[in-house]
Design an enzyme around this catalytic site. Structure first.
Site, PDB file in Angstrom:
ATOM      1  N   ASP A   9       0.792  -1.246   0.000  1.00  0.00           N
ATOM      2  CA  ASP A   9       0.000   0.000   0.000  1.00  0.00           C
ATOM      3  C   ASP A   9       0.820   1.290   0.000  1.00  0.00           C
ATOM      4  O   ASP A   9       0.486   2.240   0.714  1.00  0.00           O
ATOM      5  CB  ASP A   9      -0.957   0.012   1.191  1.00  0.00           C
ATOM      6  N   ASP A  51      -4.678  -0.759  -1.621  1.00  0.00           N
ATOM      7  CA  ASP A  51      -6.044  -0.500  -1.196  1.00  0.00           C
ATOM      8  C   ASP A  51      -6.750   0.002  -2.448  1.00  0.00           C
ATOM      9  O   ASP A  51      -6.206   0.857  -3.154  1.00  0.00           O
ATOM     10  CB  ASP A  51      -6.048   0.596  -0.117  1.00  0.00           C
ATOM     11  N   HIS A  53     -10.555   0.891  -3.191  1.00  0.00           N
ATOM     12  CA  HIS A  53     -11.936   0.950  -2.723  1.00  0.00           C
ATOM     13  C   HIS A  53     -12.904   1.485  -3.775  1.00  0.00           C
ATOM     14  O   HIS A  53     -12.643   2.498  -4.408  1.00  0.00           O
ATOM     15  CB  HIS A  53     -12.015   1.833  -1.482  1.00  0.00           C
ATOM     16  N   HIS A  59     -16.421   1.185   6.276  1.00  0.00           N
ATOM     17  CA  HIS A  59     -14.978   1.448   6.365  1.00  0.00           C
ATOM     18  C   HIS A  59     -14.702   2.944   6.215  1.00  0.00           C
ATOM     19  O   HIS A  59     -13.773   3.468   6.827  1.00  0.00           O
ATOM     20  CB  HIS A  59     -14.267   0.638   5.277  1.00  0.00           C
ATOM     21  N   HIS A  73     -10.391   7.073   1.181  1.00  0.00           N
ATOM     22  CA  HIS A  73      -9.005   6.968   0.715  1.00  0.00           C
ATOM     23  C   HIS A  73      -8.916   5.883  -0.361  1.00  0.00           C
ATOM     24  O   HIS A  73      -9.722   4.964  -0.414  1.00  0.00           O
ATOM     25  CB  HIS A  73      -8.060   6.637   1.881  1.00  0.00           C
ATOM     26  N   LYS A  98      -7.226  -4.809  -3.081  1.00  0.00           N
ATOM     27  CA  LYS A  98      -8.035  -5.280  -1.960  1.00  0.00           C
ATOM     28  C   LYS A  98      -9.024  -4.208  -1.514  1.00  0.00           C
ATOM     29  O   LYS A  98      -8.767  -3.025  -1.647  1.00  0.00           O
ATOM     30  CB  LYS A  98      -7.147  -5.701  -0.782  1.00  0.00           C
ATOM     31  N   CYS A 140      -1.947  -2.243   7.659  1.00  0.00           N
ATOM     32  CA  CYS A 140      -1.897  -3.180   6.524  1.00  0.00           C
ATOM     33  C   CYS A 140      -0.610  -3.992   6.471  1.00  0.00           C
ATOM     34  O   CYS A 140      -0.637  -5.154   6.061  1.00  0.00           O
ATOM     35  CB  CYS A 140      -2.166  -2.435   5.220  1.00  0.00           C
TER      36      CYS A 140
END
Length: 193
Positions: A9, A51, A53, A59, A73, A98, A140
């Site tokens: 990340d 990450d 999203h 979250h 984010h 992810k 993470c």
């Protein structure tokens, strides 16, 4: 023995200037690039996680508690989801995305665009040992390293190439590494405030 580097990340939103910045994130990106350049044959394989999203539900929050909820984010399509420009990605063989529709801390929750899992990819390459670097030590990186060990990989966290959010949670992560027989080197960057 085959060894892989897992870069966790190292994205714009987790570095200074991002929506969820971790102090020292940009320096970690640069440090990883320097080590990749100088330690050319140390790793047989190099992979990275992101990450990524879309709509991760609870979250994200307008009133984040910074434990279970966070400011928006690494939204797919945003510059915040991109790798930090100091991170040289020429050697990255696979990227594991992810958290599209849920919170996801561990890189082992991610998949490539073709749907391959991190554990499956590493096993397919004959990897036995992994070294983990990236952001954040206490979130993470911690989850990825713990899952790597649980999956049976000999796991080392290169702390000098990680940045932690807070001292207390970083210290807790270091204790979890010890309890899980995860090796560590160096000292993580942690905001002293």
């Amino acid at each position: 023995m085959s060894r892989a580097l897992i870069i966790v990340d190292v994205q714009n939103d987790f570095c200074e200037g991002g929506s969820l910045p971790v102090a020292g994130g940009a320096a970690v990106a640069k440090g990883i690039s320097l080590v990749l350049d100088k330690a050319g044959d140390r790793w047989d394989h190099v992979v990275a996680t992101k990450d990524y999203h879309v709509d991760p539900g609870a979250h994200f929050s307008d009133r984040p508690d910074y434990v279970d909820t966070w400011p928006a984010h690494c939204v797919v399509g945003s510059s915040g989801a991109d790798f930090h420009p100091e991170l040289i990605t020429d050697r990255v063989e696979a990227i594991f995305h992810k958290g599209a529709h849920q919170a996801a801390y561990s890189g082992f929750e991610g998949r490539t665009e073709s749907g391959e899992t991190l554990a499956g990819w590493l096993r397919g390459k004959g990897v036995t040992d992994v070294e983990v670097v990236g952001i954040a030590t206490d979130h993470c990186v911690r989850a990825t390293a713990l899952d790597a060990a649980a999956e049976g990989f000999a796991t080392t966290v290169l702390l000098e190439l990680t940045a932690g959010v807070a001292r207390a949670t970083t210290d807790a992560a270091l204790e979890q590494f010890r309890a899980a027989s995860i090796e560590t080197t160096g000292v993580p960057v942690v905001d002293p405030s």
